[in-house]
Design an enzyme around this catalytic site. Structure first.
Site, PDB file in Angstrom:
ATOM      1  N   LYS A  40     115.871 107.594  34.836  1.00 32.46           N
ATOM      2  CA  LYS A  40     115.761 109.070  34.794  1.00 32.46           C
ATOM      3  C   LYS A  40     115.715 109.626  36.217  1.00 32.46           C
ATOM      4  CE  LYS A  40     115.779 109.728  30.408  1.00 32.46           C
ATOM      5  NZ  LYS A  40     116.879 110.443  29.755  1.00 32.46           N
ATOM      6  N   TYR A  87     113.275 102.181  32.869  1.00 32.23           N
ATOM      7  CA  TYR A  87     113.551 103.425  32.140  1.00 32.23           C
ATOM      8  C   TYR A  87     113.284 104.628  33.048  1.00 32.23           C
ATOM      9  CZ  TYR A  87     112.828 107.530  29.281  1.00 32.23           C
ATOM     10  OH  TYR A  87     112.881 108.817  28.804  1.00 32.23           O
ATOM     11  N   SER A 112     112.093 113.426  32.166  1.00 32.92           N
ATOM     12  CA  SER A 112     110.812 113.029  31.588  1.00 32.92           C
ATOM     13  C   SER A 112     109.699 113.157  32.609  1.00 32.92           C
ATOM     14  CB  SER A 112     110.944 111.567  31.154  1.00 32.92           C
ATOM     15  OG  SER A 112     109.690 111.011  30.869  1.00 32.92           O
TER      16      SER A 112
HETATM   17  P1  NAD Z   1     116.397 109.158  20.420  1.00 33.89           P
HETATM   18  O1  NAD Z   1     116.598 107.711  20.673  1.00 33.89           O
HETATM   19  O2  NAD Z   1     115.883 109.575  19.100  1.00 33.89           O
HETATM   20  O3  NAD Z   1     117.750 109.962  20.712  1.00 33.89           O
HETATM   21  C1  NAD Z   1     118.684 109.531  21.657  1.00 33.89           C
HETATM   22  C2  NAD Z   1     120.043 109.529  20.981  1.00 33.89           C
HETATM   23  O4  NAD Z   1     121.041 109.107  21.915  1.00 33.89           O
HETATM   24  C3  NAD Z   1     120.120 108.559  19.794  1.00 33.89           C
HETATM   25  O5  NAD Z   1     120.628 109.234  18.679  1.00 33.89           O
HETATM   26  C4  NAD Z   1     121.073 107.464  20.268  1.00 33.89           C
HETATM   27  O6  NAD Z   1     121.826 106.912  19.197  1.00 33.89           O
HETATM   28  C5  NAD Z   1     121.931 108.227  21.265  1.00 33.89           C
HETATM   29  N1  NAD Z   1     122.528 107.379  22.316  1.00 33.89           N
HETATM   30  C6  NAD Z   1     121.923 106.456  23.084  1.00 33.89           C
HETATM   31  N2  NAD Z   1     122.816 105.911  23.939  1.00 33.89           N
HETATM   32  C7  NAD Z   1     123.998 106.511  23.714  1.00 33.89           C
HETATM   33  C8  NAD Z   1     125.298 106.380  24.268  1.00 33.89           C
HETATM   34  N3  NAD Z   1     125.550 105.494  25.235  1.00 33.89           N
HETATM   35  N4  NAD Z   1     126.290 107.164  23.794  1.00 33.89           N
HETATM   36  C9  NAD Z   1     126.051 108.065  22.804  1.00 33.89           C
HETATM   37  N5  NAD Z   1     124.854 108.218  22.232  1.00 33.89           N
HETATM   38  C10 NAD Z   1     123.826 107.459  22.681  1.00 33.89           C
HETATM   39  O7  NAD Z   1     115.453 109.700  21.594  1.00 33.89           O
HETATM   40  P2  NAD Z   1     114.771 111.122  21.770  1.00 33.89           P
HETATM   41  O8  NAD Z   1     113.310 110.910  21.675  1.00 33.89           O
HETATM   42  O9  NAD Z   1     115.424 112.129  20.922  1.00 33.89           O
HETATM   43  O10 NAD Z   1     115.100 111.371  23.304  1.00 33.89           O
HETATM   44  C11 NAD Z   1     116.202 112.147  23.706  1.00 33.89           C
HETATM   45  C12 NAD Z   1     116.268 112.130  25.230  1.00 33.89           C
HETATM   46  O11 NAD Z   1     115.046 112.632  25.765  1.00 33.89           O
HETATM   47  C13 NAD Z   1     116.445 110.733  25.828  1.00 33.89           C
HETATM   48  O12 NAD Z   1     117.313 110.832  26.936  1.00 33.89           O
HETATM   49  C14 NAD Z   1     115.050 110.371  26.275  1.00 33.89           C
HETATM   50  O13 NAD Z   1     115.054 109.466  27.359  1.00 33.89           O
HETATM   51  C15 NAD Z   1     114.498 111.717  26.685  1.00 33.89           C
HETATM   52  N6  NAD Z   1     113.037 111.802  26.611  1.00 33.89           N
HETATM   53  C16 NAD Z   1     112.396 111.450  25.463  1.00 33.89           C
HETATM   54  C17 NAD Z   1     111.008 111.500  25.402  1.00 33.89           C
HETATM   55  C18 NAD Z   1     110.271 111.071  24.161  1.00 33.89           C
HETATM   56  O14 NAD Z   1     109.099 110.743  24.264  1.00 33.89           O
HETATM   57  N7  NAD Z   1     110.882 111.073  22.987  1.00 33.89           N
HETATM   58  C19 NAD Z   1     110.283 111.942  26.516  1.00 33.89           C
HETATM   59  C20 NAD Z   1     110.976 112.311  27.670  1.00 33.89           C
HETATM   60  C21 NAD Z   1     112.358 112.235  27.712  1.00 33.89           C
HETATM   61  C1  WQD Z   2     100.230 107.992  24.955  1.00 27.22           C
HETATM   62  C2  WQD Z   2      98.798 107.503  25.096  1.00 27.22           C
HETATM   63  C3  WQD Z   2      98.606 105.149  25.533  1.00 27.22           C
HETATM   64  C4  WQD Z   2     100.178 103.748  21.703  1.00 27.22           C
HETATM   65  C5  WQD Z   2     105.832 107.382  26.981  1.00 27.22           C
HETATM   66  C6  WQD Z   2     106.803 106.998  28.061  1.00 27.22           C
HETATM   67  C7  WQD Z   2     107.287 108.230  28.775  1.00 27.22           C
HETATM   68  C8  WQD Z   2     107.827 109.271  27.782  1.00 27.22           C
HETATM   69  C9  WQD Z   2     106.896 109.522  26.645  1.00 27.22           C
HETATM   70  C10 WQD Z   2     110.186 109.105  27.595  1.00 27.22           C
HETATM   71  C11 WQD Z   2      98.605 106.498  26.238  1.00 27.22           C
HETATM   72  C12 WQD Z   2      98.007 105.496  24.186  1.00 27.22           C
HETATM   73  C13 WQD Z   2      99.756 104.551  22.754  1.00 27.22           C
HETATM   74  C14 WQD Z   2      99.222 102.986  20.996  1.00 27.22           C
HETATM   75  C15 WQD Z   2      97.496 103.893  22.409  1.00 27.22           C
HETATM   76  N1  WQD Z   2     109.034 108.838  27.166  1.00 27.22           N
HETATM   77  N2  WQD Z   2      98.434 104.613  23.087  1.00 27.22           N
HETATM   78  N3  WQD Z   2      97.908 103.094  21.375  1.00 27.22           N
HETATM   79  O1  WQD Z   2     102.926 106.328  27.573  1.00 27.22           O
HETATM   80  O2  WQD Z   2     102.381 108.800  27.757  1.00 27.22           O
HETATM   81  O3  WQD Z   2     104.722 108.070  27.567  1.00 27.22           O
HETATM   82  O4  WQD Z   2     106.482 108.277  26.062  1.00 27.22           O
HETATM   83  O5  WQD Z   2     110.494 109.611  28.629  1.00 27.22           O
HETATM   84  O6  WQD Z   2     108.265 107.800  29.665  1.00 27.22           O
HETATM   85  O7  WQD Z   2     106.143 106.127  28.980  1.00 27.22           O
HETATM   86  O8  WQD Z   2     103.265 107.899  25.596  1.00 27.22           O
HETATM   87  O9  WQD Z   2     102.780 107.782  23.188  1.00 27.22           O
HETATM   88  O10 WQD Z   2     103.233 105.647  24.447  1.00 27.22           O
HETATM   89  O11 WQD Z   2     101.103 106.869  24.882  1.00 27.22           O
HETATM   90  O12 WQD Z   2      96.306 103.922  22.725  1.00 27.22           O
HETATM   91  O13 WQD Z   2      99.537 102.229  20.088  1.00 27.22           O
HETATM   92  O14 WQD Z   2      98.453 106.795  23.902  1.00 27.22           O
HETATM   93  O15 WQD Z   2      97.859 104.150  26.168  1.00 27.22           O
HETATM   94  O16 WQD Z   2      97.348 106.734  26.795  1.00 27.22           O
HETATM   95  P1  WQD Z   2     103.236 107.706  27.203  1.00 27.22           P
HETATM   96  P2  WQD Z   2     102.665 107.013  24.442  1.00 27.22           P
END
Ligand code: NAD
Ligand code: WQD
Length: 348
Positions: free
Chosen positions: A154, A150, A126
Site C-alpha cells: 500500500k 501487505y 489503509s
Molecule cells: P475484498 O478482498 O473483499 O475485495 C477485494 C476484491 O478485489 C475482491 O473481490 C477480489 O476478488 C478482487 N481482486 C483481488 N485481486 C484482484 C486482481 N488482481 N484483479 C481483479 N480483482 C482482484 O477486500 P475489501 O475488504 O473489500 O478491501 C478492498 C480494498 O480496500 C483492498 O485494496 C484492501 O487492501 C483495502 N483495505 C481494506 C481494509 C479492510 O480492513 N477490509 C482496510 C484498509 C484497506
Molecule cells: C483489531 C484488534 C487485534 C482478531 C488489520 C490490518 C490493517 C487493515 C485492517 C487492511 C487488534 C484484536 C483481532 C482476533 C483480537 N487492513 N484481535 N482477536 O489489526 O487493526 O488491522 O485490518 O488494510 O492493515 O492489519 O484489525 O481486526 O485484525 O484487529 O484480539 O481474533 O483486534 O489484536 O487489537 P487490525 P483486526
C-alpha cells in the site's frame, strides 16, 4: 448524463457496498473483478438491492489487454480501485504474490488509464501506512512506514501515486486511508464473507456468535489503553462507501471549476476519529445481539499496535463527509448479515 465509474474489486466487501452507494448517488457502475476473494453472488445481490442490472466483467488488473478492452468500450468519469489482496499473514508468506497483485496490478491499471487519458483515480489505502503512530488521532501528514509486505504494498502504491502527480499534473489521485471497516448493509443481504478462519476481529466475533467458531482469543490485555486491549477506529462499511461517493463528488466539482481540474495526490483518512477497545466491541456486540461471546486472553499478536484512530477533519472539511453510524449500528448490521447468511454467499 450519468457519470460512469469503473470499480475494480467491486465484488468484494467494501466494493459491493460502494456500488450501492454510487448507484444511489446517481453514478453508473461497471465492476471489474477476478473473483479471487469474492463471489459473483455478491454482484447479483447488489443488483437485487438496487433493482437494476450491474455490468460485471470478470478480469484481472494485471491483464493489460483485458483492461484496454474495458477502457475502449466505456467512457469513464473515474476509477475506484479496490482490487487487491489484503491478508497480512498471507503477505508475509507470499510477498511476491502481494507485490505482483497490489503493486504491479495497480501500475498496469494506471498505465492503461493514462493510455486512455482517464486520470481520475480513487485508491483504497489503509491506516496500516502509518505503522505504529507517534500521534493520536493520526493526521494525514503523519510519518509513514510498513511492518509487513501487505502494508509495504500500500505504501509503495502511495509513493507511485505521489510521483505520478509530480510528473503529470493532469492526474487526480485521491488516496483514501481506511481505518477498520466493519458492519454490513442494513438489509442483511450483503456483508463481509471471509475465506477460512477470519483474521480480523469483527468477523471472528460474529462467527463465534453464530456458532461457527468456539471462542474468541483477545490478543493482549496489557496495552497502555483504557482496559489493556487494543484500540481501533472501527468504521461502518456504509459510511466508508459514502466516503467514496464524497470523493467522486469532489472530483466532479473540481473538474467543473475554472482554476484547475485535477487535485494531484490527495491522501484522506476515512475513520470516525474515535477509538474503541477490543473488549468494548465484544461487550457491545454481545449486548445488542443478545448472544454470548466466549473469549479468552491470549498473548499479543506479532505486529499489532496498542492504539490507532484517525483524525477525520480533512474528510469533513474537504469532502463534507463524516462517519455517522455508531458501534451499535456496526454490531447490529454485522449480526443481521451473519445470522441470515451463516455461510456467507455460499448457499447453506
Ligand atoms: P475484498 O478482498 O473483499 O475485495 C477485494 C476484491 O478485489 C475482491 O473481490 C477480489 O476478488 C478482487 N481482486 C483481488 N485481486 C484482484 C486482481 N488482481 N484483479 C481483479 N480483482 C482482484 O477486500 P475489501 O475488504 O473489500 O478491501 C478492498 C480494498 O480496500 C483492498 O485494496 C484492501 O487492501 C483495502 N483495505 C481494506 C481494509 C479492510 O480492513 N477490509 C482496510 C484498509 C484497506
Ligand atoms: C483489531 C484488534 C487485534 C482478531 C488489520 C490490518 C490493517 C487493515 C485492517 C487492511 C487488534 C484484536 C483481532 C482476533 C483480537 N487492513 N484481535 N482477536 O489489526 O487493526 O488491522 O485490518 O488494510 O492493515 O492489519 O484489525 O481486526 O485484525 O484487529 O484480539 O481474533 O483486534 O489484536 O487489537 P487490525 P483486526
Amino acid at each position: 448524463m450519468k457519470h460512469k465509474i469503473l470499480v475494480t474489486g467491486g465484488a468484494g466487501y467494501i466494493g459491493s457496498h460502494t456500488c450501492i452507494a454510487l448507484h444511489q448517488a446517481g453514478y453508473e457502475v461497471v465492476v471489474f473483478d477476478n473473483l479471487s476473494n469474492s463471489s459473483a453472488e455478491a454482484v447479483n445481490r447488489v443488483s437485487q438491492l438496487i433493482d437494476a442490472p450491474i455490468e460485471f466483467i470478470k478480469g484481472d488488473i494485471r491483464d493489460r489487454k483485458a483492461l484496454q478492452k474495458v477502457f475502449s468500450e466505456h467512457e469513464f468519469f473515474g476509477v475506484i480501485h479496490f482490487a487487491g489482496l489484503k491478508a497480512v499473514g498471507e503477505s508475509v508468506a507470499k510477498p511476491l504474490l502481494y507485490y505482483d497483485n497490489n503493486v504491479s496490478g495497480t501500475i498496469t491499471l494506471l498505465d492503461v488509464m493514462s493510455e486512455f487519458s482517464m486520470k481520475r483515480f480513487v485508491f483504497s489505502s489503509s491506516a496500516t501506512v502509518y505503522g505504529d503512530p507517534e500521534t493520536l488521532p493520526i493526521p494525514e501528514n503523519a510519518p509513514r512506514s510498513a511492518t509487513n509486505p501487505y502494508g509495504q504494498s500500500k505504501l509503495t502504491v502511495e509513493c507511485v501515486l505521489e510521483d505520478l502527480a509530480v510528473a503529470d499534473n493532469d492526474w487526480s489521485l485521491v488516496t483514501l486511508r481506511y481505518f477498520n471497516p466493519v458492519g454490513a448493509h442494513s438489509s442483511g443481504i450483503i456483508g463481509e464473507d471471509p475465506n477460512d478462519i477470519p483474521n480480523n476481529l469483527m468477523p471472528f466475533i460474529s462467527q463465534v456468535a453464530v456458532g461457527k467458531l468456539e471462542k474468541l482469543s483477545i490478543f493482549g490485555k496489557d496495552y497502555a489503553t483504557i482496559d489493556g486491549t487494543g484500540v481501533r477506529d472501527f468504521i461502518h462499511v456504509t459510511d466508508l462507501a459514502l466516503g467514496h461517493v464524497a470523493a467522486l463528488d469532489y472530483l466532479k466539482e473540481q473538474s467543473g471549476s475554472k482554476e484547475g481540474h485535477s487535485v494531484g495526490f490527495l491522501p484522506i483518512n476515512l475513520g470516525t476519529g474515535k477509538g474503541t477497545s477490543v473488549l468494548e466491541l465484544v461487550d457491545t456486540f454481545a449486548k445488542v445481539t443478545e448472544q454470548d461471546i466466549p473469549y479468552q486472553f491470549a498473548k499479543r499478536r506479532a505486529g499489532d499496535i496498542a492504539s490507532c484512530y484517525a483524525s477525520a477533519d480533512k474528510a469533513k472539511t474537504l469532502l463534507g463527509w463524516e462517519a455517522k453510524l455508531s458501534i451499535i449500528d456496526m454490531c447490529t448490521d454485522t449480526w443481521r448479515w451473519q445470522s441470515r447468511n451463516p455461510n456467507g454467499y455460499n448457499a447453506s
